[in-house]
Design a protein around this motif. Sequence first.
Motif, PDB file in Angstrom:
ATOM      1  N   ASP A 272       0.828  -1.211   0.000  1.00 39.92           N
ATOM      2  CA  ASP A 272       0.000   0.000   0.000  1.00 39.92           C
ATOM      3  C   ASP A 272       0.862   1.261   0.000  1.00 39.92           C
ATOM      4  O   ASP A 272       0.634   2.191  -0.791  1.00 39.92           O
ATOM      5  CB  ASP A 272      -0.923   0.006   1.227  1.00 39.92           C
ATOM      6  CG  ASP A 272      -2.079  -0.976   1.101  1.00 39.92           C
ATOM      7  OD1 ASP A 272      -2.370  -1.388  -0.033  1.00 39.92           O
ATOM      8  OD2 ASP A 272      -2.668  -1.334   2.137  1.00 39.92           O
ATOM      9  N   ILE A 273       1.851   1.301   0.891  1.00 34.89           N
ATOM     10  CA  ILE A 273       2.697   2.495   1.011  1.00 34.89           C
ATOM     11  C   ILE A 273       3.551   2.662  -0.241  1.00 34.89           C
ATOM     12  O   ILE A 273       3.680   3.777  -0.784  1.00 34.89           O
ATOM     13  CB  ILE A 273       3.598   2.388   2.266  1.00 34.89           C
ATOM     14  CG1 ILE A 273       2.737   2.375   3.535  1.00 34.89           C
ATOM     15  CG2 ILE A 273       4.586   3.552   2.307  1.00 34.89           C
ATOM     16  CD1 ILE A 273       1.916   3.617   3.747  1.00 34.89           C
ATOM     17  N   ALA A 274       4.135   1.555  -0.722  1.00 33.10           N
ATOM     18  CA  ALA A 274       5.037   1.623  -1.877  1.00 33.10           C
ATOM     19  C   ALA A 274       4.331   2.135  -3.125  1.00 33.10           C
ATOM     20  O   ALA A 274       4.946   2.798  -3.970  1.00 33.10           O
ATOM     21  CB  ALA A 274       5.652   0.249  -2.131  1.00 33.10           C
ATOM     22  N   LEU A 275       3.043   1.839  -3.268  1.00 32.23           N
ATOM     23  CA  LEU A 275       2.307   2.291  -4.447  1.00 32.23           C
ATOM     24  C   LEU A 275       1.587   3.610  -4.226  1.00 32.23           C
ATOM     25  O   LEU A 275       1.490   4.435  -5.146  1.00 32.23           O
ATOM     26  CB  LEU A 275       1.288   1.219  -4.860  1.00 32.23           C
ATOM     27  CG  LEU A 275       1.852  -0.123  -5.335  1.00 32.23           C
ATOM     28  CD1 LEU A 275       0.718  -1.063  -5.722  1.00 32.23           C
ATOM     29  CD2 LEU A 275       2.797   0.066  -6.512  1.00 32.23           C
ATOM     30  N   THR A 276       1.094   3.846  -3.013  1.00 35.43           N
ATOM     31  CA  THR A 276       0.273   5.034  -2.763  1.00 35.43           C
ATOM     32  C   THR A 276       1.093   6.315  -2.757  1.00 35.43           C
ATOM     33  O   THR A 276       0.666   7.335  -3.316  1.00 35.43           O
ATOM     34  CB  THR A 276      -0.482   4.881  -1.425  1.00 35.43           C
ATOM     35  OG1 THR A 276      -1.278   3.707  -1.460  1.00 35.43           O
ATOM     36  CG2 THR A 276      -1.372   6.085  -1.171  1.00 35.43           C
ATOM     37  N   MET A 370      -7.675   2.427   5.192  1.00 32.67           N
ATOM     38  CA  MET A 370      -8.069   1.619   4.048  1.00 32.67           C
ATOM     39  C   MET A 370      -6.829   0.975   3.439  1.00 32.67           C
ATOM     40  O   MET A 370      -5.700   1.292   3.808  1.00 32.67           O
ATOM     41  CB  MET A 370      -8.786   2.475   2.993  1.00 32.67           C
ATOM     42  CG  MET A 370     -10.134   3.012   3.403  1.00 32.67           C
ATOM     43  SD  MET A 370     -10.924   3.997   2.078  1.00 32.67           S
ATOM     44  CE  MET A 370     -11.170   2.755   0.805  1.00 32.67           C
ATOM     45  N   SER A 371      -7.067   0.073   2.513  1.00 29.02           N
ATOM     46  CA  SER A 371      -6.007  -0.544   1.729  1.00 29.02           C
ATOM     47  C   SER A 371      -6.325  -0.304   0.261  1.00 29.02           C
ATOM     48  O   SER A 371      -7.454   0.058  -0.095  1.00 29.02           O
ATOM     49  CB  SER A 371      -5.938  -2.044   2.027  1.00 29.02           C
ATOM     50  OG  SER A 371      -4.961  -2.682   1.217  1.00 29.02           O
ATOM     51  N   LEU A 372      -5.343  -0.487  -0.595  1.00 29.69           N
ATOM     52  CA  LEU A 372      -5.621  -0.336  -2.022  1.00 29.69           C
ATOM     53  C   LEU A 372      -6.618  -1.391  -2.493  1.00 29.69           C
ATOM     54  O   LEU A 372      -7.476  -1.120  -3.331  1.00 29.69           O
ATOM     55  CB  LEU A 372      -4.321  -0.450  -2.829  1.00 29.69           C
ATOM     56  CG  LEU A 372      -3.347   0.724  -2.698  1.00 29.69           C
ATOM     57  CD1 LEU A 372      -2.048   0.413  -3.428  1.00 29.69           C
ATOM     58  CD2 LEU A 372      -3.951   2.012  -3.222  1.00 29.69           C
ATOM     59  N   VAL A 373      -6.503  -2.604  -1.948  1.00 32.96           N
ATOM     60  CA  VAL A 373      -7.390  -3.705  -2.331  1.00 32.96           C
ATOM     61  C   VAL A 373      -8.084  -4.258  -1.100  1.00 32.96           C
ATOM     62  O   VAL A 373      -7.444  -4.480  -0.064  1.00 32.96           O
ATOM     63  CB  VAL A 373      -6.610  -4.836  -3.025  1.00 32.96           C
ATOM     64  CG1 VAL A 373      -7.554  -5.943  -3.463  1.00 32.96           C
ATOM     65  CG2 VAL A 373      -5.818  -4.306  -4.209  1.00 32.96           C
ATOM     66  N   ILE A 406      -9.934   0.464  -1.925  1.00 33.81           N
ATOM     67  CA  ILE A 406     -10.385   1.350  -2.990  1.00 33.81           C
ATOM     68  C   ILE A 406     -10.962   0.521  -4.140  1.00 33.81           C
ATOM     69  O   ILE A 406     -11.931   0.903  -4.783  1.00 33.81           O
ATOM     70  CB  ILE A 406      -9.212   2.217  -3.490  1.00 33.81           C
ATOM     71  CG1 ILE A 406      -8.733   3.146  -2.365  1.00 33.81           C
ATOM     72  CG2 ILE A 406      -9.639   3.048  -4.701  1.00 33.81           C
ATOM     73  CD1 ILE A 406      -7.560   4.020  -2.760  1.00 33.81           C
ATOM     74  N   THR A 407     -10.357  -0.635  -4.371  1.00 33.01           N
ATOM     75  CA  THR A 407     -10.872  -1.571  -5.354  1.00 33.01           C
ATOM     76  C   THR A 407     -10.886  -2.957  -4.724  1.00 33.01           C
ATOM     77  O   THR A 407     -10.374  -3.155  -3.623  1.00 33.01           O
ATOM     78  CB  THR A 407     -10.014  -1.574  -6.643  1.00 33.01           C
ATOM     79  OG1 THR A 407     -10.623  -2.426  -7.619  1.00 33.01           O
ATOM     80  CG2 THR A 407      -8.608  -2.079  -6.357  1.00 33.01           C
ATOM     81  N   GLY A 408     -11.494  -3.897  -5.412  1.00 34.44           N
ATOM     82  CA  GLY A 408     -11.588  -5.236  -4.838  1.00 34.44           C
ATOM     83  C   GLY A 408     -12.028  -6.250  -5.874  1.00 34.44           C
ATOM     84  O   GLY A 408     -12.267  -5.911  -7.052  1.00 34.44           O
ATOM     85  N   LEU A 409     -12.155  -7.488  -5.437  1.00 37.39           N
ATOM     86  CA  LEU A 409     -12.541  -8.567  -6.334  1.00 37.39           C
ATOM     87  C   LEU A 409     -13.934  -8.330  -6.905  1.00 37.39           C
ATOM     88  O   LEU A 409     -14.196  -8.599  -8.086  1.00 37.39           O
ATOM     89  CB  LEU A 409     -12.490  -9.899  -5.585  1.00 37.39           C
ATOM     90  CG  LEU A 409     -12.691 -11.166  -6.413  1.00 37.39           C
ATOM     91  CD1 LEU A 409     -11.604 -11.296  -7.482  1.00 37.39           C
ATOM     92  CD2 LEU A 409     -12.679 -12.402  -5.513  1.00 37.39           C
ATOM     93  N   ILE A 447      -5.482  -7.883  -8.933  1.00 37.58           N
ATOM     94  CA  ILE A 447      -6.704  -7.073  -8.862  1.00 37.58           C
ATOM     95  C   ILE A 447      -6.405  -5.626  -9.229  1.00 37.58           C
ATOM     96  O   ILE A 447      -7.176  -4.975  -9.942  1.00 37.58           O
ATOM     97  CB  ILE A 447      -7.325  -7.170  -7.452  1.00 37.58           C
ATOM     98  CG1 ILE A 447      -7.902  -8.576  -7.226  1.00 37.58           C
ATOM     99  CG2 ILE A 447      -8.412  -6.115  -7.255  1.00 37.58           C
ATOM    100  CD1 ILE A 447      -8.401  -8.828  -5.826  1.00 37.58           C
ATOM    101  N   LEU A 448      -5.260  -5.105  -8.752  1.00 35.42           N
ATOM    102  CA  LEU A 448      -4.890  -3.729  -9.089  1.00 35.42           C
ATOM    103  C   LEU A 448      -4.703  -3.562 -10.596  1.00 35.42           C
ATOM    104  O   LEU A 448      -5.148  -2.563 -11.173  1.00 35.42           O
ATOM    105  CB  LEU A 448      -3.601  -3.350  -8.353  1.00 35.42           C
ATOM    106  CG  LEU A 448      -3.729  -3.107  -6.847  1.00 35.42           C
ATOM    107  CD1 LEU A 448      -2.355  -2.955  -6.210  1.00 35.42           C
ATOM    108  CD2 LEU A 448      -4.575  -1.862  -6.567  1.00 35.42           C
ATOM    109  N   LEU A 449      -4.063  -4.530 -11.225  1.00 36.57           N
ATOM    110  CA  LEU A 449      -3.844  -4.436 -12.672  1.00 36.57           C
ATOM    111  C   LEU A 449      -5.164  -4.513 -13.433  1.00 36.57           C
ATOM    112  O   LEU A 449      -5.380  -3.784 -14.410  1.00 36.57           O
ATOM    113  CB  LEU A 449      -2.911  -5.565 -13.129  1.00 36.57           C
ATOM    114  CG  LEU A 449      -1.459  -5.478 -12.622  1.00 36.57           C
ATOM    115  CD1 LEU A 449      -0.671  -6.701 -13.055  1.00 36.57           C
ATOM    116  CD2 LEU A 449      -0.782  -4.208 -13.137  1.00 36.57           C
ATOM    117  N   ARG A 450      -6.069  -5.374 -12.985  1.00 37.01           N
ATOM    118  CA  ARG A 450      -7.358  -5.525 -13.669  1.00 37.01           C
ATOM    119  C   ARG A 450      -8.300  -4.354 -13.396  1.00 37.01           C
ATOM    120  O   ARG A 450      -9.283  -4.163 -14.120  1.00 37.01           O
ATOM    121  CB  ARG A 450      -8.016  -6.835 -13.250  1.00 37.01           C
ATOM    122  CG  ARG A 450      -7.276  -8.074 -13.764  1.00 37.01           C
ATOM    123  CD  ARG A 450      -7.916  -9.344 -13.249  1.00 37.01           C
ATOM    124  NE  ARG A 450      -9.292  -9.488 -13.710  1.00 37.01           N
ATOM    125  CZ  ARG A 450     -10.098 -10.457 -13.317  1.00 37.01           C
ATOM    126  NH1 ARG A 450      -9.663 -11.361 -12.437  1.00 37.01           N
ATOM    127  NH2 ARG A 450     -11.336 -10.527 -13.773  1.00 37.01           N
TER     128      ARG A 450
END
Length: 461
Positions: A272-276, A370-373, A406-409, A447-450
């Motif tokens: 999360d931190i590395a991407l956000t 929150m988390s990215l996924v 923020i996004t999910g399955l 999931i992030l890529l999709r």
Amino acid sequence: MANPDLAARFHSASGTGALIARRNARLWLCLLLLSADCLALLIGFGVGARLSPASSSDMIGSLSAGILVFAIIAFHSQAYSVSCLTSATISCRAATLAFGATMLLFFLVIFASKAVGTFLRSGILFGVFGSLGLLVVQRSLMAYAVRRCFGNQLFAEILILDGIARPNDCGAAAVIDARQIGLRPEEDDPHKLHQLGVLLRDYDRAIILCPAARRASWAEILKGSNVQGEVVVPEVGETAPLAVGTWLDTSTLVVSRGPLNLADRARKRLLDIALTVPLVIALLPLLLLVAIAIKIDSTGPVFFRQQRIGRGNRLFRIYKFRSMRTDCGDALGSRSTGRSDDRVTRIGRFIRSTSIDELPQLFNVLLGEMSLVGPRPHALGSTADNAYFWQVDRQYWHRHALKPGITGLAQIRGFRGATETRGDILRRIEADLEYLHGWSLARDIGILLRTFNVLVHHKAF
């Protein structure tokens, strides 16, 4: 005292040959899987060997040793268990771990022996990826074939009724009435224990259906029966326990635990931190432009803050770009946004259709709320068919064992937008629980890529 030979006669009548054949089938299938693994390694590294300058004897010796090491590690890691015969996921995971450990040992040996120059890099790479690809393909095909041919028939099950009427559906299990053959759970009678041992000799699983007063006795007897013994306790189903624990020498039912251990939580947080952080920096000009456009388009704050349900069922305030008029506020989120919703501003309609309104949630990720996924957090007043989400399915609360995302399955499968029917929320809950029980860092990345494919979505309005 009842005659123990009654159990032997039942055992013979129930098809001893079929039970033995079933057990032999498992053995032969495991041997077939082992042979297929060896063949996959032989083909993959054999082709790679053609690209290396090493002598044939060196390559044959190295390949033979590698296959032997892989087989030993694979057996140790349960890569030839019955579950690997029927589940492609379990089978491929176990084989991949064994293969990875084998390759690690291989590279340590060639570096320690300074034999790096003996093998061409292209030959090694082809051997590694070719063998791994063949392993995954053949194990997936094997699991599919076994399920098609055997279904649930690889395990031999017996249901023992002790003072309980026979259920309407007993599946494929053999069924006996313990009282008809004089079988009782008596620990002080070796003949009774022998009777049970003869009865269960060729079975893999024994299920006991008896009154509550005799469950403890049956449990003690089964512990020494060399089968998977289970006692039916219907009332436990209401609590859906995960395991049995203890508290002050008293047994307890473990009904919940965090889906991620400390190491998994740390890895997910690092992702999360590395991407956000770089995302926020890169998107800062866009965030400023959207903020200015919102202020010009309508009066009111730039951000919309609303209470949502987060991890551990704790409330937090989510950040979004304001997309509606301030005089039409809906603090609880009781009304879902429709396609022609008159509350949405001109800028709001654009940022909602492109999912730009969700970008401020990156700050929620930085704050650790929150988390990215993860499962999407819902407003307190969200409903489906005039019922709160948790009234539609009580498993709704289970999804909050993870941080919201923020996004999910559910989102990448297209389950978003207004929840007009119960099916709308049920599909999301099912996807969220699937994600919760099958979490992995690789799945988060996937999931992030999709998610890029669903940023603009026909249900985003």
